[in-house]
Design a protein around this motif. Sequence first.
Motif, short mmCIF file in Angstrom:
data_model
loop_
_atom_site.label_atom_id
_atom_site.label_comp_id
_atom_site.label_asym_id
_atom_site.label_seq_id
_atom_site.Cartn_x
_atom_site.Cartn_y
_atom_site.Cartn_z
N LEU A 1 0.86 -1.18 0.00
CA LEU A 1 0.00 0.00 0.00
C LEU A 1 0.90 1.23 0.00
O LEU A 1 1.74 1.39 0.88
CB LEU A 1 -0.90 0.02 1.24
N ILE A 2 0.73 2.09 -1.00
CA ILE A 2 1.50 3.33 -1.09
C ILE A 2 0.57 4.51 -0.79
O ILE A 2 -0.51 4.62 -1.39
CB ILE A 2 2.13 3.50 -2.49
N ILE A 3 0.97 5.34 0.14
CA ILE A 3 0.20 6.54 0.49
C ILE A 3 0.84 7.73 -0.19
O ILE A 3 1.96 8.13 0.15
CB ILE A 3 0.17 6.75 2.02
N GLY A 4 0.15 8.28 -1.19
CA GLY A 4 0.67 9.45 -1.91
C GLY A 4 1.05 9.13 -3.34
O GLY A 4 1.86 8.25 -3.59
N ALA A 5 0.45 9.86 -4.28
CA ALA A 5 0.71 9.64 -5.71
C ALA A 5 1.47 10.81 -6.32
O ALA A 5 1.15 11.29 -7.41
CB ALA A 5 -0.60 9.40 -6.46
N GLY A 6 2.50 11.26 -5.59
CA GLY A 6 3.47 12.18 -6.18
C GLY A 6 4.52 11.36 -6.91
O GLY A 6 4.42 10.14 -7.03
N ILE A 7 5.57 12.02 -7.35
CA ILE A 7 6.58 11.33 -8.17
C ILE A 7 7.27 10.21 -7.39
O ILE A 7 7.61 9.16 -7.95
CB ILE A 7 7.62 12.32 -8.75
N ILE A 8 7.47 10.37 -6.07
CA ILE A 8 8.15 9.33 -5.30
C ILE A 8 7.26 8.10 -5.16
O ILE A 8 7.71 6.96 -5.36
CB ILE A 8 8.58 9.85 -3.91
N GLY A 9 6.00 8.30 -4.84
CA GLY A 9 5.07 7.17 -4.77
C GLY A 9 4.96 6.45 -6.10
O GLY A 9 4.95 5.21 -6.16
N LEU A 10 4.88 7.22 -7.19
CA LEU A 10 4.76 6.62 -8.52
C LEU A 10 6.04 5.87 -8.89
O LEU A 10 5.98 4.77 -9.46
CB LEU A 10 4.48 7.71 -9.56
N ALA A 11 7.20 6.44 -8.57
CA ALA A 11 8.47 5.79 -8.92
C ALA A 11 8.68 4.51 -8.11
O ALA A 11 9.19 3.51 -8.65
CB ALA A 11 9.62 6.76 -8.68
N LYS B 1 -4.95 11.65 -1.67
CA LYS B 1 -6.01 12.48 -1.12
C LYS B 1 -6.59 13.47 -2.13
O LYS B 1 -7.70 13.97 -1.94
CB LYS B 1 -5.54 13.21 0.13
N GLU B 2 -5.85 13.77 -3.20
CA GLU B 2 -6.35 14.67 -4.23
C GLU B 2 -7.02 13.88 -5.35
O GLU B 2 -7.06 12.66 -5.32
CB GLU B 2 -5.20 15.53 -4.77
N ASN B 3 -7.52 14.60 -6.36
CA ASN B 3 -8.27 13.93 -7.42
C ASN B 3 -7.40 13.51 -8.60
O ASN B 3 -7.90 13.04 -9.61
CB ASN B 3 -9.43 14.81 -7.92
N GLN B 4 -6.08 13.69 -8.47
CA GLN B 4 -5.17 13.33 -9.56
C GLN B 4 -3.76 13.19 -8.98
O GLN B 4 -3.50 13.56 -7.84
CB GLN B 4 -5.20 14.43 -10.64
N VAL B 5 -2.86 12.64 -9.78
CA VAL B 5 -1.46 12.53 -9.35
C VAL B 5 -0.79 13.91 -9.38
O VAL B 5 -1.25 14.82 -10.06
CB VAL B 5 -0.68 11.55 -10.26
N ALA B 6 0.29 14.04 -8.64
CA ALA B 6 1.20 15.20 -8.71
C ALA B 6 0.51 16.54 -8.49
O ALA B 6 0.78 17.51 -9.18
CB ALA B 6 1.93 15.20 -10.06
N CYS B 7 -0.39 16.61 -7.49
CA CYS B 7 -1.10 17.87 -7.23
C CYS B 7 -0.31 18.84 -6.35
O CYS B 7 -0.65 20.01 -6.28
CB CYS B 7 -2.45 17.58 -6.59
N HIS B 8 0.72 18.35 -5.69
CA HIS B 8 1.49 19.22 -4.79
C HIS B 8 2.92 19.38 -5.32
O HIS B 8 3.10 19.78 -6.46
CB HIS B 8 1.40 18.69 -3.36
N SER B 9 3.93 19.10 -4.53
CA SER B 9 5.31 19.40 -4.93
C SER B 9 5.69 18.81 -6.28
O SER B 9 6.38 19.45 -7.08
CB SER B 9 6.29 18.88 -3.87
N LEU C 1 1.52 12.03 -15.10
CA LEU C 1 0.31 11.48 -15.71
C LEU C 1 0.63 10.27 -16.58
O LEU C 1 -0.11 9.29 -16.60
CB LEU C 1 -0.40 12.55 -16.55
N PHE C 2 1.74 10.33 -17.30
CA PHE C 2 2.17 9.19 -18.12
C PHE C 2 2.46 7.98 -17.24
O PHE C 2 2.05 6.86 -17.55
CB PHE C 2 3.40 9.57 -18.95
N LEU C 3 3.18 8.22 -16.13
CA LEU C 3 3.48 7.13 -15.20
C LEU C 3 2.21 6.52 -14.63
O LEU C 3 2.09 5.30 -14.50
CB LEU C 3 4.36 7.64 -14.07
#
Length: 401
Positions: free
Chosen positions: A10-20, A39-47, A158-160
Amino acid sequence: MNNTNSYDYLIIGAGIIGLAIAKTLVEKYPKKKIFIIEKENQVACHSSGRNSGVLHAGFYYTSNSLKAKFTRDGNIEMTQFCLENNLKINRCEKVVIANNEDELKTLEELYHRGIANGVDVELISEDELTIKFPNVKTFKRALYSKNTSTVDPVEISLFLHKQLENKGIEFSFNERYITNLGNNTIRTTKHQKIHAKKIINCAGLYADKIAKDFGFSQDYTIIPFKGLYLKYTKTDKPINTNIYPVPNLKNPFLGVHYTITVDGTIKIGPTAIPVFWREGYKGLKNFNLSEFFEISMYELKLFATNAFNFRTLAYEEMKKYYKSYFISLALKMTKKIDKNAFNEWSKPGIRAQLLNTKTLELLQDFVVESDNNSVHVLNAVSPAFTSSFPFARWVVENHLE
Protein backbone atom coordinates in the motif's frame (compact mmCIF):
# COMPACT_ATOMS: atom_id res chain seq x y z
CA MET A 1 -17.66 -0.62 3.40
CA ASN A 2 -16.79 -2.59 6.55
CA ASN A 3 -14.59 -5.23 4.97
CA THR A 4 -10.82 -5.06 5.07
CA ASN A 5 -9.14 -4.91 1.66
CA SER A 6 -5.74 -6.63 1.55
CA TYR A 7 -2.72 -5.91 -0.65
CA ASP A 8 0.96 -6.76 -0.79
CA TYR A 9 1.95 -3.09 -0.94
CA LEU A 10 0.00 0.00 0.00
CA ILE A 11 1.50 3.33 -1.09
CA ILE A 12 0.20 6.54 0.49
CA GLY A 13 0.67 9.45 -1.91
CA ALA A 14 0.71 9.64 -5.71
CA GLY A 15 3.47 12.18 -6.18
CA ILE A 16 6.58 11.33 -8.17
CA ILE A 17 8.15 9.33 -5.30
CA GLY A 18 5.07 7.17 -4.77
CA LEU A 19 4.76 6.62 -8.52
CA ALA A 20 8.47 5.79 -8.92
CA ILE A 21 8.39 3.29 -6.04
CA ALA A 22 5.30 1.68 -7.58
CA LYS A 23 7.12 1.50 -10.93
CA THR A 24 10.10 -0.22 -9.29
CA LEU A 25 7.88 -2.68 -7.41
CA VAL A 26 5.74 -3.69 -10.38
CA GLU A 27 8.83 -4.23 -12.54
CA LYS A 28 10.40 -6.38 -9.85
CA TYR A 29 7.27 -8.16 -8.58
CA PRO A 30 4.72 -8.10 -11.43
CA LYS A 31 2.30 -10.46 -9.64
CA LYS A 32 2.13 -8.54 -6.35
CA LYS A 33 -1.01 -6.55 -5.52
CA ILE A 34 -0.17 -2.85 -5.25
CA PHE A 35 -2.62 -0.16 -4.16
CA ILE A 36 -2.01 3.62 -4.16
CA ILE A 37 -4.23 6.06 -2.30
CA GLU A 38 -4.08 9.80 -2.97
CA LYS A 39 -6.01 12.48 -1.12
CA GLU A 40 -6.35 14.67 -4.23
CA ASN A 41 -8.27 13.93 -7.42
CA GLN A 42 -5.17 13.33 -9.56
CA VAL A 43 -1.46 12.53 -9.35
CA ALA A 44 1.20 15.20 -8.71
CA CYS A 45 -1.10 17.87 -7.23
CA HIS A 46 1.49 19.22 -4.79
CA SER A 47 5.31 19.40 -4.93
CA SER A 48 5.65 16.92 -7.80
CA GLY A 49 3.47 19.01 -10.10
CA ARG A 50 4.50 22.44 -8.87
CA ASN A 51 8.30 22.28 -9.08
CA SER A 52 10.53 24.01 -11.62
CA GLY A 53 10.75 20.99 -13.93
CA VAL A 54 14.56 21.18 -13.94
CA LEU A 55 16.48 17.93 -14.35
CA HIS A 56 19.50 18.74 -12.20
CA ALA A 57 22.92 17.39 -13.12
CA GLY A 58 24.17 16.60 -9.60
CA PHE A 59 27.03 18.97 -8.78
CA TYR A 60 25.54 20.73 -5.72
CA TYR A 61 25.89 17.81 -3.33
CA THR A 62 28.83 16.33 -1.43
CA SER A 63 29.95 12.99 -2.85
CA ASN A 64 29.02 11.08 0.32
CA SER A 65 25.36 12.10 0.07
CA LEU A 66 22.48 10.11 -1.35
CA LYS A 67 21.53 13.13 -3.46
CA ALA A 68 24.88 13.12 -5.28
CA LYS A 69 24.51 9.66 -6.81
CA PHE A 70 20.74 9.71 -7.26
CA THR A 71 20.75 13.10 -9.00
CA ARG A 72 23.49 12.12 -11.45
CA ASP A 73 21.87 8.77 -12.27
CA GLY A 74 18.34 10.19 -12.15
CA ASN A 75 19.19 12.87 -14.69
CA ILE A 76 20.36 10.19 -17.13
CA GLU A 77 17.38 7.90 -16.48
CA MET A 78 14.69 10.59 -16.60
CA THR A 79 16.19 12.00 -19.80
CA GLN A 80 16.09 8.53 -21.37
CA PHE A 81 12.55 7.96 -20.09
CA CYS A 82 11.35 11.16 -21.76
CA LEU A 83 13.10 10.35 -25.06
CA GLU A 84 11.80 6.76 -25.15
CA ASN A 85 8.21 7.77 -24.40
CA ASN A 86 8.06 10.92 -26.52
CA LEU A 87 7.65 13.17 -23.47
CA LYS A 88 8.74 16.78 -23.73
CA ILE A 89 12.29 17.72 -22.74
CA ASN A 90 14.23 20.94 -23.30
CA ARG A 91 18.01 20.41 -23.35
CA CYS A 92 18.59 24.03 -22.35
CA GLU A 93 21.74 23.49 -20.23
CA LYS A 94 22.69 25.68 -17.26
CA VAL A 95 25.26 28.14 -15.93
CA VAL A 96 26.01 29.14 -12.35
CA ILE A 97 27.42 32.66 -12.16
CA ALA A 98 29.45 34.52 -9.53
CA ASN A 99 29.34 38.14 -8.36
CA ASN A 100 32.65 38.46 -6.48
CA GLU A 101 35.84 36.73 -5.34
CA ASP A 102 34.16 34.98 -2.40
CA GLU A 103 31.55 33.47 -4.70
CA LEU A 104 34.33 32.25 -7.01
CA LYS A 105 35.51 30.03 -4.15
CA THR A 106 32.03 28.49 -3.86
CA LEU A 107 31.90 28.10 -7.63
CA GLU A 108 35.14 26.11 -7.50
CA GLU A 109 33.71 24.00 -4.67
CA LEU A 110 30.68 23.18 -6.84
CA TYR A 111 33.00 22.26 -9.71
CA HIS A 112 35.02 19.89 -7.50
CA ARG A 113 31.82 18.35 -6.14
CA GLY A 114 30.60 17.79 -9.69
CA ILE A 115 33.86 16.11 -10.73
CA ALA A 116 33.79 13.92 -7.57
CA ASN A 117 30.19 12.94 -8.40
CA GLY A 118 31.04 11.99 -11.99
CA VAL A 119 29.08 14.89 -13.45
CA ASP A 120 30.03 16.62 -16.71
CA VAL A 121 30.74 20.21 -15.56
CA GLU A 122 33.19 22.87 -16.72
CA LEU A 123 34.57 26.08 -15.27
CA ILE A 124 34.50 28.57 -18.13
CA SER A 125 35.87 32.10 -18.42
CA GLU A 126 33.79 35.24 -18.71
CA ASP A 127 34.68 35.45 -22.41
CA GLU A 128 33.67 31.82 -23.01
CA LEU A 129 30.38 32.49 -21.24
CA THR A 130 29.71 35.48 -23.51
CA ILE A 131 30.30 33.37 -26.61
CA LYS A 132 27.91 30.64 -25.42
CA PHE A 133 25.29 32.84 -23.77
CA PRO A 134 25.75 36.51 -24.78
CA ASN A 135 23.22 37.98 -22.36
CA VAL A 136 24.56 36.32 -19.19
CA LYS A 137 27.05 38.13 -16.97
CA THR A 138 29.42 36.80 -14.34
CA PHE A 139 32.52 37.75 -12.35
CA LYS A 140 35.58 36.17 -14.04
CA ARG A 141 34.22 32.63 -14.34
CA ALA A 142 31.05 30.56 -14.48
CA LEU A 143 30.15 26.91 -14.01
CA TYR A 144 28.67 25.30 -17.12
CA SER A 145 26.48 22.19 -17.04
CA LYS A 146 25.48 20.82 -20.43
CA ASN A 147 23.35 17.99 -18.99
CA THR A 148 20.80 20.16 -17.19
CA SER A 149 17.38 20.08 -18.89
CA THR A 150 13.76 20.95 -18.19
CA VAL A 151 10.74 18.68 -18.42
CA ASP A 152 7.02 18.85 -17.69
CA PRO A 153 6.60 17.15 -14.27
CA VAL A 154 2.82 16.85 -14.63
CA GLU A 155 3.09 15.25 -18.07
CA ILE A 156 5.60 12.70 -16.75
CA SER A 157 3.49 11.94 -13.67
CA LEU A 158 0.31 11.48 -15.71
CA PHE A 159 2.17 9.19 -18.12
CA LEU A 160 3.48 7.13 -15.20
CA HIS A 161 -0.03 6.90 -13.75
CA LYS A 162 -1.41 5.50 -16.99
CA GLN A 163 1.55 3.15 -17.39
CA LEU A 164 1.13 1.80 -13.85
CA GLU A 165 -2.62 1.31 -14.25
CA ASN A 166 -1.94 -0.66 -17.44
CA LYS A 167 0.33 -2.92 -15.38
CA GLY A 168 -2.45 -3.68 -12.90
CA ILE A 169 -1.70 -1.22 -10.10
CA GLU A 170 -4.87 0.07 -8.44
CA PHE A 171 -5.34 3.76 -7.66
CA SER A 172 -7.91 5.41 -5.43
CA PHE A 173 -8.15 9.20 -5.61
CA ASN A 174 -9.90 11.50 -3.14
CA GLU A 175 -8.99 8.98 -0.46
CA ARG A 176 -7.21 10.31 2.59
CA TYR A 177 -5.31 8.41 5.28
CA ILE A 178 -6.98 8.80 8.68
CA THR A 179 -5.19 6.57 11.18
CA ASN A 180 -3.08 3.48 11.81
CA LEU A 181 -5.23 0.69 13.26
CA GLY A 182 -2.26 -1.59 13.97
CA ASN A 183 -1.55 -4.98 12.41
CA ASN A 184 -0.51 -3.18 9.19
CA THR A 185 -4.01 -1.89 8.68
CA ILE A 186 -5.06 1.72 8.15
CA ARG A 187 -8.37 3.54 8.09
CA THR A 188 -9.10 5.94 5.22
CA THR A 189 -11.90 8.29 4.24
CA LYS A 190 -13.22 6.00 1.52
CA HIS A 191 -12.31 2.39 2.29
CA GLN A 192 -13.01 1.67 5.95
CA LYS A 193 -9.91 -0.47 6.33
CA ILE A 194 -6.91 -1.34 4.14
CA HIS A 195 -4.39 -3.99 5.11
CA ALA A 196 -1.01 -4.48 3.42
CA LYS A 197 2.07 -6.59 4.04
CA LYS A 198 4.08 -3.39 3.55
CA ILE A 199 2.85 0.18 3.95
CA ILE A 200 4.89 2.83 2.13
CA ASN A 201 4.38 6.42 3.24
CA CYS A 202 5.13 8.90 0.42
CA ALA A 203 2.77 11.59 1.66
CA GLY A 204 5.10 14.57 1.13
CA LEU A 205 3.84 17.46 3.24
CA TYR A 206 2.16 15.02 5.63
CA ALA A 207 4.76 12.23 5.65
CA ASP A 208 5.98 13.14 9.14
CA LYS A 209 2.43 13.13 10.56
CA ILE A 210 1.67 9.67 9.18
CA ALA A 211 5.10 8.37 10.24
CA LYS A 212 4.42 9.39 13.85
CA ASP A 213 1.34 7.11 13.84
CA PHE A 214 3.73 4.23 13.17
CA GLY A 215 6.30 5.26 15.77
CA PHE A 216 8.67 7.06 13.40
CA SER A 217 9.71 10.68 12.78
CA GLN A 218 10.28 11.17 16.50
CA ASP A 219 12.91 13.87 15.98
CA TYR A 220 11.50 15.43 12.82
CA THR A 221 8.75 17.71 11.59
CA ILE A 222 7.93 19.28 8.23
CA ILE A 223 8.46 23.03 7.91
CA PRO A 224 6.80 24.39 4.74
CA PHE A 225 8.45 26.99 2.50
CA LYS A 226 6.52 28.63 -0.33
CA GLY A 227 8.03 28.88 -3.79
CA LEU A 228 6.82 31.57 -6.20
CA TYR A 229 7.88 32.16 -9.80
CA LEU A 230 7.37 35.14 -12.12
CA LYS A 231 6.96 34.53 -15.85
CA TYR A 232 8.48 36.65 -18.61
CA THR A 233 5.54 37.49 -20.89
CA LYS A 234 7.12 39.17 -23.93
CA THR A 235 7.56 37.07 -27.06
CA ASP A 236 11.30 37.72 -27.46
CA LYS A 237 13.82 35.27 -25.95
CA PRO A 238 16.57 37.31 -24.26
CA ILE A 239 18.14 34.22 -22.68
CA ASN A 240 18.37 30.59 -23.82
CA THR A 241 19.73 28.73 -20.79
CA ASN A 242 19.03 28.27 -17.08
CA ILE A 243 20.98 30.84 -15.03
CA TYR A 244 21.64 30.30 -11.33
CA PRO A 245 23.49 32.36 -8.72
CA VAL A 246 26.13 30.83 -6.47
CA PRO A 247 24.09 29.34 -3.59
CA ASN A 248 24.66 29.45 0.15
CA LEU A 249 25.79 25.86 0.72
CA LYS A 250 24.72 26.00 4.38
CA ASN A 251 21.06 25.82 3.48
CA PRO A 252 19.16 23.76 0.89
CA PHE A 253 17.84 26.66 -1.22
CA LEU A 254 19.43 27.66 -4.53
CA GLY A 255 18.36 31.32 -4.72
CA VAL A 256 16.36 33.20 -7.35
CA HIS A 257 17.34 32.01 -10.82
CA TYR A 258 16.19 31.93 -14.43
CA THR A 259 14.54 28.75 -15.68
CA ILE A 260 13.70 28.03 -19.30
CA THR A 261 10.66 25.76 -19.10
CA VAL A 262 10.01 22.83 -21.40
CA ASP A 263 7.92 25.05 -23.71
CA GLY A 264 10.54 27.82 -23.80
CA THR A 265 8.92 30.14 -21.26
CA ILE A 266 11.36 32.16 -19.13
CA LYS A 267 10.60 32.42 -15.43
CA ILE A 268 12.44 33.68 -12.37
CA GLY A 269 12.28 32.26 -8.86
CA PRO A 270 11.64 30.55 -6.64
CA THR A 271 11.20 32.15 -3.29
CA ALA A 272 11.65 30.07 -0.14
CA ILE A 273 9.23 31.96 2.09
CA PRO A 274 8.40 30.33 5.45
CA VAL A 275 4.65 29.73 5.75
CA PHE A 276 2.58 28.68 8.75
CA TRP A 277 0.51 25.77 7.51
CA ARG A 278 1.31 22.97 5.12
CA GLU A 279 -0.83 23.96 2.18
CA GLY A 280 -0.38 27.71 2.56
CA TYR A 281 -0.34 28.34 -1.18
CA LYS A 282 -2.43 31.50 -1.30
CA GLY A 283 -4.03 33.72 1.32
CA LEU A 284 -5.98 31.82 3.98
CA LYS A 285 -6.97 28.99 1.66
CA ASN A 286 -6.50 25.58 3.32
CA PHE A 287 -5.78 27.29 6.65
CA ASN A 288 -5.30 24.76 9.46
CA LEU A 289 -5.30 26.11 13.02
CA SER A 290 -3.44 23.22 14.67
CA GLU A 291 -0.75 23.31 11.94
CA PHE A 292 -0.50 27.07 12.40
CA PHE A 293 0.28 26.75 16.11
CA GLU A 294 2.69 23.83 15.67
CA ILE A 295 4.66 25.32 12.77
CA SER A 296 4.66 28.80 14.31
CA MET A 297 6.19 27.34 17.48
CA TYR A 298 9.08 25.83 15.55
CA GLU A 299 9.60 28.91 13.40
CA LEU A 300 9.69 31.08 16.55
CA LYS A 301 12.36 28.74 17.94
CA LEU A 302 14.34 29.07 14.75
CA PHE A 303 13.97 32.83 14.87
CA ALA A 304 14.99 33.01 18.55
CA THR A 305 18.04 30.76 18.17
CA ASN A 306 18.82 31.97 14.65
CA ALA A 307 19.53 28.37 13.68
CA PHE A 308 21.08 28.14 10.17
CA ASN A 309 20.81 31.96 10.08
CA PHE A 310 17.00 31.69 9.94
CA ARG A 311 16.36 35.33 10.79
CA THR A 312 18.29 36.58 7.77
CA LEU A 313 16.75 33.89 5.56
CA ALA A 314 13.21 34.76 6.67
CA TYR A 315 13.82 38.50 6.24
CA GLU A 316 15.36 38.12 2.78
CA GLU A 317 12.62 35.77 1.64
CA MET A 318 9.77 37.96 2.91
CA LYS A 319 11.26 40.88 0.93
CA LYS A 320 10.62 38.85 -2.22
CA TYR A 321 6.90 39.54 -1.84
CA TYR A 322 7.91 42.95 -3.25
CA LYS A 323 7.97 42.25 -6.96
CA SER A 324 10.54 44.94 -7.76
CA TYR A 325 13.02 43.47 -5.27
CA PHE A 326 12.33 39.94 -6.48
CA ILE A 327 13.01 40.96 -10.10
CA SER A 328 16.16 42.91 -9.14
CA LEU A 329 17.79 39.69 -7.89
CA ALA A 330 17.43 38.15 -11.35
CA LEU A 331 18.53 41.28 -13.21
CA LYS A 332 22.00 41.00 -11.62
CA MET A 333 22.67 37.89 -13.71
CA THR A 334 21.82 39.28 -17.16
CA LYS A 335 23.12 42.19 -19.24
CA LYS A 336 19.88 43.35 -20.78
CA ILE A 337 16.31 42.21 -20.12
CA ASP A 338 12.98 44.04 -19.83
CA LYS A 339 12.17 44.07 -16.12
CA ASN A 340 8.59 45.14 -16.88
CA ALA A 341 7.95 41.88 -18.74
CA PHE A 342 8.01 39.85 -15.51
CA ASN A 343 4.37 40.30 -14.61
CA GLU A 344 2.63 36.93 -14.38
CA TRP A 345 2.86 34.75 -11.27
CA SER A 346 2.97 31.01 -11.87
CA LYS A 347 1.25 28.42 -9.68
CA PRO A 348 2.90 28.47 -6.23
CA GLY A 349 4.49 25.40 -4.71
CA ILE A 350 5.28 24.33 -1.16
CA ARG A 351 8.60 22.72 -0.29
CA ALA A 352 8.11 20.04 2.39
CA GLN A 353 11.39 20.64 4.22
CA LEU A 354 12.28 18.33 7.10
CA LEU A 355 13.52 19.92 10.32
CA ASN A 356 15.38 18.08 13.08
CA THR A 357 13.47 19.28 16.14
CA LYS A 358 16.36 18.48 18.51
CA THR A 359 19.20 20.19 16.64
CA LEU A 360 17.03 22.71 14.74
CA GLU A 361 18.80 21.82 11.47
CA LEU A 362 17.20 21.61 8.05
CA LEU A 363 17.90 18.16 6.61
CA GLN A 364 19.64 18.50 3.25
CA ASP A 365 19.71 14.84 2.23
CA PHE A 366 17.02 12.20 1.72
CA VAL A 367 15.68 10.73 4.97
CA VAL A 368 13.85 7.38 5.12
CA GLU A 369 12.85 5.43 8.25
CA SER A 370 11.45 1.91 8.23
CA ASP A 371 10.89 -1.44 9.90
CA ASN A 372 9.60 -4.79 8.63
CA ASN A 373 6.07 -3.44 8.24
CA SER A 374 6.28 0.14 7.00
CA VAL A 375 8.54 2.60 5.18
CA HIS A 376 8.39 6.36 5.60
CA VAL A 377 9.95 8.77 3.08
CA LEU A 378 10.38 11.78 5.34
CA ASN A 379 12.62 14.08 3.33
CA ALA A 380 12.42 13.98 -0.45
CA VAL A 381 12.99 17.60 -1.39
CA SER A 382 14.67 18.99 -4.50
CA PRO A 383 16.11 17.38 -6.54
CA ALA A 384 13.66 14.57 -5.68
CA PHE A 385 11.98 14.71 -9.10
CA THR A 386 15.30 14.30 -10.91
CA SER A 387 16.39 11.58 -8.46
CA SER A 388 13.09 9.71 -8.30
CA PHE A 389 13.90 6.55 -10.32
CA PRO A 390 17.23 5.59 -8.66
CA PHE A 391 15.95 6.78 -5.27
CA ALA A 392 12.92 4.51 -5.62
CA ARG A 393 15.15 1.52 -6.42
CA TRP A 394 17.26 2.29 -3.36
CA VAL A 395 14.16 2.44 -1.14
CA VAL A 396 12.92 -0.91 -2.48
CA GLU A 397 16.33 -2.60 -2.16
CA ASN A 398 17.21 -1.20 1.28
CA HIS A 399 13.86 -0.81 3.03
CA LEU A 400 11.42 -3.23 1.38
CA GLU A 401 13.45 -6.41 0.94
